[in-house]
Scaffold this active site. Structure first.
Site, PDB file in Angstrom:
ATOM      1  N   GLY A   1       0.837  -1.204   0.000  1.00 27.07           N
ATOM      2  CA  GLY A   1       0.000   0.000   0.000  1.00 27.07           C
ATOM      3  C   GLY A   1       0.870   1.251   0.000  1.00 27.07           C
TER       4      GLY A   1
ATOM      5  N   GLN B   1      -2.021   7.395   1.125  1.00 26.28           N
ATOM      6  CA  GLN B   1      -1.700   8.656   1.829  1.00 26.28           C
ATOM      7  C   GLN B   1      -0.517   8.471   2.784  1.00 26.28           C
ATOM      8  OE1 GLN B   1      -4.545  10.024   4.699  1.00 26.28           O
ATOM      9  NE2 GLN B   1      -3.709  12.091   4.748  1.00 26.28           N
TER      10      GLN B   1
ATOM     11  N   ILE C   1      -1.257  -2.002  -5.395  1.00 23.05           N
ATOM     12  CA  ILE C   1      -2.044  -2.562  -6.505  1.00 23.05           C
ATOM     13  C   ILE C   1      -2.082  -1.565  -7.671  1.00 23.05           C
ATOM     14  CG2 ILE C   1      -4.298  -1.692  -5.739  1.00 23.05           C
ATOM     15  CD1 ILE C   1      -5.371  -4.555  -6.360  1.00 23.05           C
ATOM     16  N   ARG C   2      -1.755  -0.297  -7.343  1.00 21.74           N
ATOM     17  CA  ARG C   2      -1.778   0.774  -8.356  1.00 21.74           C
ATOM     18  C   ARG C   2      -0.418   0.951  -9.013  1.00 21.74           C
ATOM     19  NH1 ARG C   2      -4.200   5.021  -4.016  1.00 21.74           N
ATOM     20  NH2 ARG C   2      -3.302   3.516  -2.599  1.00 21.74           N
TER      21      ARG C   2
ATOM     22  N   TYR D   1     -15.130  -0.455   9.110  1.00 25.73           N
ATOM     23  CA  TYR D   1     -13.696  -0.139   9.224  1.00 25.73           C
ATOM     24  C   TYR D   1     -13.239  -0.281  10.686  1.00 25.73           C
ATOM     25  CZ  TYR D   1      -9.603   3.053   9.172  1.00 25.73           C
ATOM     26  OH  TYR D   1      -8.373   3.645   9.312  1.00 25.73           O
TER      27      TYR D   1
END
Ligand code: AKB
Length: 312
Positions: A8, A12, A35-36, A142
């Protein structure tokens, strides 16, 4: 030699934590994954790979191939996005953690970092100076996943000796990389809109007073926790950390000291209810006592940094 994997890394926290760890260790010791596509600010600063946090086979492969000793798992679905598809948020948040904990035991990882959040608290929790050990009845998926995750981290530590460390982040405010679907994101949007149009319509209500932290403090807290000698880590759930608390009208007033014509109005949506369930201020005395945590940024200093950096 320690070899660090960040899952990740384009989020941010991930971008800034990757850059900070590459500075503290070396570029080659910190493998960034997401994943990006690689974030602009990470390009050219060290190794990068595409990795789906849910893919246990790919995770095990990269840990073995790169001889990874520490993992920071930052991939997660946050509070606001989580409420749109609770089942998906639960699957992503829990599966990514559980498979890492198993791999951590199997591959004898030295350390794992996994962030929790003030979202573990709910309306039954005392709102002021909320203690680390208090009534914890989260109301978002969450928050439920973060609290369940904290318990699993403690379980893997107690049962298998896995060195998992964790912090409960308040709302994080940063300018380098965009936030991803949180309730506290208004405190970042407000700076962008103040500079762009001079006006901000806030999705939280006037008076929504929440704990917040500037990203520099959050990154320092994370690295300090991870670098602390093991005997100082007395909580294997998650440590409360705190820096400042404010409401939308208070941050607007602070922005107005720099941009006198800035205006704000309010159009609260479903995120207001999430905010109402969270504490207003956090007691971080355990982090202070155990490993020497101390915040450096208050509202004034943070707003000044945000506006200076976003302007340039
Ligand atoms: C969110 O708003 O969901 C996050 C958090 C407080 O964990 N920023």
């Amino acid at each position: 030699m320690e070899k660090i994997l960040i899952i990740g890394a384009c989020g941010q926290i991930g971008v800034e934590l990757t850059l900070a760890l590459r500075k503290a260790y070396s570029n080659q010791q910190v493998i960034a994954t997401d994943i990006r596509e690689e974030h602009e600010l990470l390009k050219g600063t060290g190794p990068y790979a595409i990795l789906n946090a849910m893919d246990a086979t790919a995770l095990l492969e990269i840990i073995r191939k790169e001889k990874i000793t520490q993992v920071y798992l930052l991939a997660a679905v946050l509070s606001a996005t989580g409420e749109k598809d609770p089942k998906r948020a639960w699957d992503i948040n829990m599966q990514s953690l559980m498979q890492l904990l198993d791999i951590g035991v199997q591959e004898k990882l030295h350390k794992i970092y996994w962030p929790s959040s003030i979202a573990v608290f709910g309306t039954s929790t005392p709102k002021q100076n909320t203690h680390q050990k208090t009534i914890i009845e989260p109301q978002t998926v969450y928050g439920i996943s973060k609290y369940a995750g904290e318990l699993w981290c403690q379980y893997y530590h107690d049962r298998w000796g896995l060195d998992v460390r964790s912090l409960r982040y308040p709302g994080l405010i940063s300018w380098k990389s965009a936030p991803g679907g949180g309730t506290t994101d208004y405190a970042i949007e407000i700076f962008h809109e103040a500079l762009r149009s001079g006006h901000y319509t806030c999705f939280l209500e006037k008076g929504a007073y929440l704990p917040m932290m500037y990203m520099d403090d959050a990154i320092r807290a994370t690295i300090e926790l991870m670098e602390s000698p093991v005997e100082k880590i007395k909580s294997r759930m998650s440590y409360n950390i705190s820096a400042m608390s404010f409401s939308p009208e208070e941050i607007a007033a602070e922005i107005r000291t720099h941009l006198p014509n800035f205006s704000i109005d309010y159009a609260p949506d479903f995120r207001q209810k999430i905010a109402e369930g969270w504490p207003q201020s956090i007691d971080d005395s355990a982090a202070k006592a155990d490993w020497g945590w101390k915040s450096e940024f208050d509202l004034k200093k943070m707003a000044n940094e945000m506006l200076t950096h976003l302007k340039s």
